[in-house]
Design an enzyme around this catalytic site. Structure first.
Site, PDB file in Angstrom:
ATOM      1  CD1 TRP A 355      59.055  13.667   5.373  1.00 28.07           C
ATOM      2  CD2 TRP A 355      60.303  11.990   3.548  1.00 28.07           C
ATOM      3  NE1 TRP A 355      60.121  13.782   5.406  1.00 28.07           N
ATOM      4  CE2 TRP A 355      61.457  12.806   5.181  1.00 28.07           C
ATOM      5  CE3 TRP A 355      61.085  11.922   3.120  1.00 28.07           C
ATOM      6  CZ2 TRP A 355      63.050  12.727   5.422  1.00 28.07           C
ATOM      7  CZ3 TRP A 355      62.599  11.516   3.168  1.00 28.07           C
ATOM      8  CH2 TRP A 355      62.759  11.796   4.398  1.00 28.07           C
ATOM      9  CG  ASP A 356      57.361  10.857   8.396  1.00 28.81           C
ATOM     10  OD1 ASP A 356      57.821  11.737   7.732  1.00 28.81           O
ATOM     11  OD2 ASP A 356      57.824  11.120  10.312  1.00 28.81           O
ATOM     12  CD  GLU A 486      62.645  18.991   8.819  1.00 29.33           C
ATOM     13  OE1 GLU A 486      62.295  19.294  10.281  1.00 29.33           O
ATOM     14  OE2 GLU A 486      61.275  18.374   8.251  1.00 29.33           O
ATOM     15  CE  LYS A 598      64.460  17.195  13.041  1.00 34.59           C
ATOM     16  NZ  LYS A 598      63.191  17.976  12.415  1.00 34.59           N
ATOM     17  CD  GLN A 599      65.055  13.893   9.211  1.00 26.09           C
ATOM     18  OE1 GLN A 599      64.500  14.837   9.572  1.00 26.09           O
ATOM     19  NE2 GLN A 599      63.986  13.337   8.810  1.00 26.09           N
TER      20      GLN A 599
HETATM   21  C1  BGC Z   1      61.496  15.148  10.356  1.00 26.10           C
HETATM   22  C2  BGC Z   1      60.599  15.044   9.132  1.00 26.10           C
HETATM   23  C3  BGC Z   1      59.593  14.567   9.134  1.00 26.10           C
HETATM   24  C4  BGC Z   1      58.756  15.330  10.006  1.00 26.10           C
HETATM   25  C5  BGC Z   1      57.559  14.131  11.296  1.00 26.10           C
HETATM   26  C6  BGC Z   1      60.444  16.154  11.575  1.00 26.10           C
HETATM   27  O1  BGC Z   1      61.421  16.026  12.688  1.00 26.10           O
HETATM   28  O2  BGC Z   1      63.034  15.967  10.389  1.00 26.10           O
HETATM   29  O3  BGC Z   1      61.358  14.431   8.748  1.00 26.10           O
HETATM   30  O4  BGC Z   1      58.598  14.559   8.501  1.00 26.10           O
HETATM   31  O5  BGC Z   1      59.759  15.223  11.865  1.00 26.10           O
HETATM   32  O6  BGC Z   1      58.040  13.116  11.854  1.00 26.10           O
END
Ligand code: BGC
Length: 744
Positions: A355-356, A486, A598-599
């Site tokens: 999804w990035d 996550e 995490k984000q």
């Molecule tokens: C992130 C995801 C991301 C993936 C790839 C993961 O660490 O939590 O949001 O899509 O990395 O960059």
């Protein structure tokens, strides 16, 4: 955090060799041109820590997955972009001794990634175990002018040696992916030939891609050309061998010119002749001429996409580094390609699409490249719609509901962790949001009827089946999901996922109405194709009205999920730093039960939909969630930097900016050796343009609300907006805008 790279506005410089960080420097110094790329490995043999990596766009292999506890619905394969033919390789023998820096005493060393020119240079002097004093200067590039060409120059001089030198210049397909699940090699030899130009072609197992490389090497000694002595050949490997008597302190100059092409682009029968012809022509032109056209192509790219920051070399180096790698990774010429989180710089994440792309990368390409480039990123997903519908069917959804994969190369899901594969469904929302974002930016409404609407309908159908009516709450709820954070899995009513789902349903209804009115023929075709029922929008409206959102009235915040406030809330700043990063110090169980994020999650929604909320609401949520955020995803700091700017939190905005822009250069997350965080680099761009520049697109107009950090004298960037190419310069007092298209 590491601090061994010198600060420079245009260069990444390693002064003095740091073998302990060699894999990090190899990632930082990776080169690419959208079609191929390689890590900053040494050309000569090196027995120290290294990840030899060369990658070609579109060439992948479905590796059998390894999973502890199999769950129905898991895909059996994980498609990976393959580590491919090593084309820079040289074996250099001084007398009987093979050159290997790991075994030498290094006297001086400098490795320089020149981002303006797109070249990697290295110069060093050292003594070998046998006491030979050698100086070495080398330079390479992957042509930005012709993305099928690459070149290497390698000069050596031995001060106190006379005698036999042997040079073996090779093309090696006997390569194994570092992340191969069963140590399996993915290449079979398919064709090797050795005329004036040598040629090595291999085929991927299962997917049957053919990749062919042609090589011609020129060796001179004291300006005199050395004739090739012989050909070396073994399985999947061919080399040109040059042997000669070396006279002390005379320069040996080696030039390798390669041409590469694959069955991803051409018929297999053409590959050999095409590559050989291209290589021979380029060889006649020589390294310097190839380099000139390459540097010119980079110069044009920099005119479109450079950002200048005066007064802060760290910040300047950071943003250029990010822009450089984004441009190296994706050129946007081909709608079958996308942007892997590591680009051509490593193997983690398998080179696949997340999804990035939609959530972070699209804005960069929209503003710095032709409209076609952004469009191609969307068309990529349109082409995968059928597979997204099949993917949803495998999980039990019906009626044309589409669930896009969490990770993919060709539309097939590659991810195998139930809490992400099945539950991190917010990715569907980002794909819908990208359609909105693209149209909002470009004004290209025609995209809807052509491709966008079918995708929106498929995604809306998914949300419809994914929610259920809760008698207890008298509302629709979405159970068992993982939000962008996550560090919490299988939660109920993740606010962000619910919000983007509701927005998507509304937007789809609006888009259907628009297309129905303005392109009624197209609407007829689309509605027949997707078997649209007029009841669907009624159903969607019910969900829009009655979807449940967890909130805490007293705190004035949206809750990340139903039970977020049951957690013990302790700010990150109050944690003993020895616990950080928690993903390296805590058990997964402890992380899941903790309040640490995490984000951006709720804040990701407030970033996307800033216009839907008043500033006070955004502030309250930021003040609650940011202090609980550990930013252990590279995608985290950029969103926080934009929001902090919006909320006038200047110090936070700057801190988060440096963290996102220098994430890899300073190895913040201790993982740059695996490859660079390419997709978060686009987030860095967002944090400058939308954050410090305050750029927004509203009602077909650009808006700017700049806020420069105090130590920046000025910030300049160029935006491609519809038919205008606008140069923006912001200093501490004013903003200057110039439509350079009008000035031409
Ligand atoms: C992130 C995801 C991301 C993936 C790839 C993961 O660490 O939590 O949001 O899509 O990395 O960059």
């Amino acid at each position: 955090m590491k601090d061994y790279i010198s600060k420079d506005p245009w260069k990444i410089i390693e002064n003095g060799f740091h073998p302990e960080f060699n894999k990090i420097t190899e990632s930082l110094c990776a080169l690419g041109n959208g079609k191929m790329g390689l890590r900053g490995n040494f050309a000569e043999s090196y027995s120290g820590e290294t990840l030899q990596g060369t990658y070609f766009a579109g060439i992948y292999y479905p590796d059998k997955t390894k999973v502890g506890w199999w769950k129905n619905g898991y895909p059996e394969f994980f498609a990976k972009v393959l580590n491919a033919c090593n084309w820079i390789g040289l074996k250099v023998f001084i007398g009987e001794e093979e050159l290997d820096l790991h075994k030498c005493n290094i006297l001086s060393f400098q490795r320089v990634l020149d981002m303006r020119q797109g070249t990697l240079q290295r110069s060093c002097t050292f003594t070998t175990a046998n006491g030979h004093e050698i100086s070495l200067n080398t330079e390479r590039f992957c042509s930005f002018h012709d993305d099928e060409m690459g070149a290497l120059k390698f000069n050596i001089n031995a001060k106190n040696f006379s005698g036999k030198i042997k040079i073996e210049s090779y093309l090696d397909f006997d390569i194994v992916n570092e992340d191969s699940n069963y140590d399996e090699k993915f290449w079979n030899e398919s064709k090797i030939s050795s005329a004036e130009v040598i040629y090595n072609e291999a085929t991927t197992k299962k997917t049957n891609f053919h990749l062919g490389l042609a090589l011609k090497t020129r060796v001179t000694h004291g300006g005199k050309q050395i004739k090739r002595s012989s050909i070396g050949q073994k399985e999947k490997y061919i080399s040109e061998i040059f042997e000669f008597e070396y006279t002390t302190d005379t320069e040996v100059n080696i030039q390798k010119i390669i041409a590469a092409n694959s069955s991803f682009y051409y018929a297999q029968t053409e590959l050999e002749s095409r590559a050989i012809e291209k290589c021979a022509t380029a060889f006649d032109a020589g390294f310097e001429e190839l380099k000139n056209s390459h540097v010119n192509a980079w110069s044009k790219k920099w005119d479109q996409s450079d950002i200048q920051i005066e007064g802060d070399v760290s910040a300047q180096q950071g943003i250029r580094f990010n822009i450089f790698h984004l441009n190296q990774t994706y050129s946007g010429k081909d709608d079958r390609l996308n942007i892997g989180p590591k680009g051509f710089t490593g193997e983690k994440y398998g080179g696949s699409t997340y999804w990035d792309t939609e959530a972070y990368c699209l804005p960069f390409y929209l503003s710095t490249a032709d409209q076609e480039v952004g469009r191609n990123l969307l068309v990529y997903r349109f082409k995968h719609l059928t597979k997204a519908i099949e993917n949803a069917q495998k999980l039990g959804f019906e009626n044309g509901a589409a669930l896009y994969p969490m990770v993919t190369i060709d539309g097939e899901e590659c991810h195998n962790e139930w809490e992400i594969t099945f539950e991190e469904i917010h990715r569907n929302g980002a794909i819908a949001y990208a359609i909105y974002n693209y149209i909002n930016y470009t004004g290209d409404e025609a995209y809807l009827a052509e491709f966008g609407l079918e995708v929106l309908i498929g995604i809306s159908r998914f949300w419809t089946e994914r929610v259920n009516w809760s008698e207890a709450k008298q509302a629709y709820v979405m159970l068992g999901v993982t939000g962008p954070n996550e560090y919490e899995n299988n939660v109920n009513n993740n606010w962000y996922t619910n919000y983007i789902a509701k927005w998507c349903l509304k937007y789809t209804i609006e888009c259907i109405d628009k297309v129905r009115q303005s392109e009624s023929n197209d609407w007829q075709k689309i509605s027949t194709k997707v078997a649209f029922s007029e009841d669907e929008p009624n159903n969607w409206n019910k969900i829009i009205e009655k979807l449940y959102f967890p909130i805490d009235e007293e705190k004035g915040i949206f809750l990340q999920q139903d039970n977020f406030l049951d957690k013990e809330i302790i700010k990150v700043a109050d944690l003993d730093p020895k616990h950080l990063p928690i993903n390296q110090n805590w058990s997964w169980d402890r992380i899941l039960r903790s309040c640490y994020i995490k984000q951006a999650d709720v804040l990701q929604g407030l970033y996307f939909f800033e216009d839907h909320f008043d500033k006070e609401t955004i502030r309250k949520n930021f003040d609650f969630y940011e202090p609980l955020t550990v930013h252990e995803s590279s995608l985290s700091p950029c969103v926080h930097s934009v929001l902090a700017n919006y909320l006038d939190k200047k110090e936070k905005a700057y801190e988060m900016y440096l963290r996102t822009s220098r994430l890899d250069i300073d190895d913040y997350n201790n993982d740059t050796e695996d490859g660079l965080h390419i997709t978060s680099m686009a987030g860095t761009w967002i944090s400058i343009v939308e954050g410090f520049g305050g750029m927004r697109v509203k009602d077909n107009h650009l808006h700017f609300a700049p806020k420069l950090p105090q130590n920046w004298e000025s910030l300049s960037f160029t935006i491609n907006f519809r038919s205008a190419l606008i140069h923006i310069k912001i200093d501490q007092k004013e903003i200057y805008l110039e439509n350079t298209n009008l000035c031409q």
